[in-house]
Design an enzyme around this catalytic site. Structure first.
Site, PDB file in Angstrom:
ATOM      1  N   LYS A 114     -21.842   9.778 -18.139  1.00 17.62           N
ATOM      2  CA  LYS A 114     -20.544   9.959 -19.257  1.00 17.62           C
ATOM      3  C   LYS A 114     -19.298  11.189 -18.883  1.00 17.62           C
ATOM      4  O   LYS A 114     -18.559  10.852 -18.579  1.00 17.62           O
ATOM      5  CB  LYS A 114     -21.204  10.655 -20.598  1.00 17.62           C
ATOM      6  CG  LYS A 114     -22.001   9.743 -21.387  1.00 17.62           C
ATOM      7  CD  LYS A 114     -21.025   8.908 -22.336  1.00 17.62           C
ATOM      8  CE  LYS A 114     -22.056   7.823 -23.107  1.00 17.62           C
ATOM      9  NZ  LYS A 114     -21.925   7.580 -23.971  1.00 17.62           N
ATOM     10  N   LYS A 194     -27.434  -2.239 -18.724  1.00 20.22           N
ATOM     11  CA  LYS A 194     -28.002  -2.254 -19.563  1.00 20.22           C
ATOM     12  C   LYS A 194     -26.446  -2.724 -20.701  1.00 20.22           C
ATOM     13  O   LYS A 194     -25.486  -1.899 -20.406  1.00 20.22           O
ATOM     14  CB  LYS A 194     -27.945  -1.012 -20.336  1.00 20.22           C
ATOM     15  CG  LYS A 194     -28.755  -0.287 -21.156  1.00 20.22           C
ATOM     16  CD  LYS A 194     -29.104   0.822 -21.959  1.00 20.22           C
ATOM     17  CE  LYS A 194     -27.251   1.883 -22.383  1.00 20.22           C
ATOM     18  NZ  LYS A 194     -27.449   2.584 -22.841  1.00 20.22           N
ATOM     19  N   LYS A 197     -22.489  -0.267 -25.558  1.00 23.51           N
ATOM     20  CA  LYS A 197     -21.114  -0.403 -26.525  1.00 23.51           C
ATOM     21  C   LYS A 197     -19.755   0.041 -25.226  1.00 23.51           C
ATOM     22  O   LYS A 197     -18.859   0.017 -25.979  1.00 23.51           O
ATOM     23  CB  LYS A 197     -21.015   0.407 -28.044  1.00 23.51           C
ATOM     24  CG  LYS A 197     -21.976  -0.363 -28.802  1.00 23.51           C
ATOM     25  CD  LYS A 197     -22.800   0.726 -29.104  1.00 23.51           C
ATOM     26  CE  LYS A 197     -23.683   0.422 -30.461  1.00 23.51           C
ATOM     27  NZ  LYS A 197     -24.073   2.033 -31.351  1.00 23.51           N
TER      28      LYS A 197
HETATM   29  P1  TYM Z   1     -27.087   4.459 -28.984  1.00 21.91           P
HETATM   30  O1  TYM Z   1     -26.460   4.374 -30.709  1.00 21.91           O
HETATM   31  O2  TYM Z   1     -26.466   4.465 -27.692  1.00 21.91           O
HETATM   32  O3  TYM Z   1     -28.524   3.507 -29.199  1.00 21.91           O
HETATM   33  C1  TYM Z   1     -28.579   3.055 -30.869  1.00 21.91           C
HETATM   34  C2  TYM Z   1     -30.835   2.829 -29.855  1.00 21.91           C
HETATM   35  O4  TYM Z   1     -30.592   1.282 -29.157  1.00 21.91           O
HETATM   36  C3  TYM Z   1     -30.940   1.479 -28.180  1.00 21.91           C
HETATM   37  N1  TYM Z   1     -30.811   0.546 -27.230  1.00 21.91           N
HETATM   38  C4  TYM Z   1     -31.059  -0.103 -26.116  1.00 21.91           C
HETATM   39  N2  TYM Z   1     -32.090  -0.346 -25.751  1.00 21.91           N
HETATM   40  C5  TYM Z   1     -33.074  -1.446 -25.064  1.00 21.91           C
HETATM   41  N3  TYM Z   1     -31.175  -2.487 -24.400  1.00 21.91           N
HETATM   42  C6  TYM Z   1     -30.307  -1.972 -24.606  1.00 21.91           C
HETATM   43  N4  TYM Z   1     -29.295  -2.203 -23.956  1.00 21.91           N
HETATM   44  C7  TYM Z   1     -29.852  -1.036 -25.662  1.00 21.91           C
HETATM   45  N5  TYM Z   1     -28.636  -0.540 -26.220  1.00 21.91           N
HETATM   46  C8  TYM Z   1     -29.317   0.629 -26.978  1.00 21.91           C
HETATM   47  C9  TYM Z   1     -31.021   2.819 -28.303  1.00 21.91           C
HETATM   48  O5  TYM Z   1     -32.325   3.086 -27.033  1.00 21.91           O
HETATM   49  C10 TYM Z   1     -31.357   3.144 -29.209  1.00 21.91           C
HETATM   50  O6  TYM Z   1     -32.271   3.803 -29.576  1.00 21.91           O
HETATM   51  N6  TYM Z   1     -28.036   8.902 -28.743  1.00 21.91           N
HETATM   52  C11 TYM Z   1     -28.600   7.717 -29.862  1.00 21.91           C
HETATM   53  C12 TYM Z   1     -28.804   8.346 -30.923  1.00 21.91           C
HETATM   54  C13 TYM Z   1     -29.476   9.496 -30.856  1.00 21.91           C
HETATM   55  C14 TYM Z   1     -30.768   9.409 -31.691  1.00 21.91           C
HETATM   56  C15 TYM Z   1     -31.414  10.868 -32.401  1.00 21.91           C
HETATM   57  C16 TYM Z   1     -32.138   8.477 -31.550  1.00 21.91           C
HETATM   58  C17 TYM Z   1     -28.733  10.694 -32.168  1.00 21.91           C
HETATM   59  N7  TYM Z   1     -29.709  11.661 -32.289  1.00 21.91           N
HETATM   60  C18 TYM Z   1     -32.207  10.715 -32.379  1.00 21.91           C
HETATM   61  C19 TYM Z   1     -32.783   8.994 -31.786  1.00 21.91           C
HETATM   62  C20 TYM Z   1     -32.884  10.163 -32.786  1.00 21.91           C
HETATM   63  C21 TYM Z   1     -27.686   6.561 -28.819  1.00 21.91           C
HETATM   64  O7  TYM Z   1     -26.657   7.129 -28.744  1.00 21.91           O
HETATM   65  O8  TYM Z   1     -28.063   5.183 -29.376  1.00 21.91           O
END
Ligand code: TYM
Length: 331
Positions: A114, A194, A197
C-alpha cells in the site's frame, strides 16, 4: 451460557464486493453462522487509510451490507454492524498500539504494497492498519477469524498483540485462531494478481450478466494456447480454476477433457463459466434488488447489530481498562 466459540471477521466497504470476497470469505461466513457465535463488521475506519469522498461512504456501506445480506449473511443469526458505530474499537486500538513495535508493523506485506501504491498519502493509518484490525477482533474476544489467505499475516500480528497485552497487563484476550477458507486466494481476470478492489481485475457479485460477460471475455487463460487448435493446459488456466470453484463436477470434467483435446476454445470455456457464475449470482442479485428497495430497513439491521456489538465491546473494555489501571478499581 453460550457454549459456541466466538468468531469475528470484517470487510472493507471499498468498491464492489467481488467473487474473491464471496468465495474467499463470505461463503464461509454464511456456513459458519450456525457453528460459531459470529460477528461480522463493515470496516469503514480501515477504508479511511486511502483518499475517499465522504459523501459516498454511506452508499458504499449500503452496497457492502446489501451484498453480504443477499449472499446469505443473516442478521438474525449473527451480529452484523459498521465499525464506526462502535468507538470501543479505536480505544482498544490505542492500547494495542502501545504493544506494537514499529519495526514489526513496517514488515507487514500489505503495508509495503500500500505504501508503494499510495506514496503521495503515506499516513500513519496505513502503518497501524493491522493494529485496528487486531482491536476489531479482540474487542469481541473472538477465538476464530475466518478470512482469505491475504489476511493471514495480519492475524499473526493480532495473536502477538493479544499475547503481549496479556503478559503486560493480565489476561483479557484469547489468541484468535485463523480459519482459512477452502478457496483461500482467488486470482483476478488478469490471471496473475489476487482479485482485488484496488485493481481492475474483479468479477463483481452484483454486476449484471452483460457486465460480467464483458469482464469475463477478456480474462486471461493459458497464455501459451495461441490458437483454438492448440491443446490447452487447464492446470495453468485461471478460468479453469474458477470453474473448479463454481461449476458442477460433471462440467469441470467435461471442460478439462475438451480443453486438453482442443475440442473447445477459451471462449466456449468462458461461456460455460458465465452460466455457472449466473447460476450462483442470479439469486444474490435478485435478493439485493429487494434490499435496495428499502435502504432504511438495511440501515436498521446494521443499527441493531451495532447495539449488540457495543454491548460486547463495552464488556471487554471494562476489563481491559481495569487491567491497565484506568477507572475505578475492579470489584
Ligand atoms: P478485505 O475487505 O480486503 O476482504 C474481505 C475478505 O475477503 C477476502 N478476500 C479474498 N479471498 C480470496 N481471494 C481473494 N482474491 C480475496 N480478496 C479478498 C479477504 O481475505 C477477507 O477475508 N483487513 C481486512 C478487513 C478487516 C478484518 C478485520 C478481517 C478489518 N478488520 C478483522 C478480519 C478480522 C480487509 O481489508 O479485507
Amino acid at each position: 451460557m453460550n457454549a459456541k466459540k466466538r468468531a469475528f471477521s470484517g470487510i472493507q466497504p471499498t468498491g464492489k464486493v467481488h467473487l474473491g470476497n464471496l468465495l474467499g470469505a463470505i461463503r464461509n461466513w454464511v456456513d459458519l453462522q450456525d457453528v460459531y457465535d459470529c460477528t461480522f463488521c463493515i470496516v469503514d475506519w480501515h477504508a479511511m487509510t486511502v483518499d475517499y469522498d465522504p459523501s459516498q461512504m454511506r452508499a458504499r456501506i449500503l452496497d457492502c451490507a446489501v451484498a453480504l445480506i443477499a449472499s446469505g449473511v443473516d442478521p438474525n443469526r449473527c451480529t452484523l454492524f459498521v465499525q464506526s458505530d462502535v468507538p470501543e474499537h479505536t480505544e482498544l486500538a490505542w492500547y494495542l498500539m502501545t504493544c506494537a513495535p514499529v519495526s514489526r508493523l513496517e514488515l507487514q506485506t500489505q503495508y509495503k504494497d500500500k505504501s508503494a501504491q499510495h506514496a503521495e498519502n503515506l499516513n500513519a493509518g496505513l502503518l497501524t492498519y493491522p493494529v485496528l484490525q487486531a482491536a476489531d477482533i479482540l474487542a469481541h474476544r473472538a477465538e476464530v477469524v475466518p478470512v482469505g489467505e491475504d489476511q493471514a499475516q495480519h492475524l499473526e500480528l493480532s495473536r502477538e498483540l493479544a499475547r503481549k497485552f496479556n503478559n503486560r497487563f493480565g489476561f483479557v484476550f484469547p489468541e484468535p485462531e485463523t480459519v482459512l477458507t477452502p478457496a483461500r486466494r482467488i486470482l483476478g481476470t488478469d490471471g496473475k494478481a489476487k482479485m482485488s478492489k484496488s485493481k481492475d481485475n474483479t468479477l463483481d457479485v452484483l454486476a449484471t450478466p452483460d457486465e460480467l460477460w464483458a469482464k469475463l471475455r477478456g480474462a486471461v487463460t493459458d497464455e501459451q494456447r495461441l490458437r483454438r487448435a492448440d491443446p490447452g493446459r487447464p492446470e495453468v488456466c485461471n478460468v479453469f480454476s474458477w470453474h473448479r470453484l463454481l461449476s458442477p463436477e460433471t462440467t469441470v470434467a467435461e471442460i478439462e477433457g475438451a480443453c486438453r483435446a482442443a475440442s473447445i476454445g477459451c471462449i466456449d470455456c468462458k461461456k460455460k463459466f458465465h452460466e455457472s457464475l449466473l447460476a450462483a449470482l442470479d439469486p444474490i442479485r435478485a435478493k439485493a434488488e429487494a434490499l435496495y428497495a428499502n435502504p432504511d430497513a438495511v440501515f436498521a439491521m446494521l443499527a441493531e447489530g451495532a447495539a449488540k456489538a457495543r454491548r460486547s465491546a463495552r464488556e471487554t473494555m471494562a476489563l481491559a481498562r481495569a487491567r491497565c489501571g484506568f477507572g475505578p478499581p475492579p470489584v
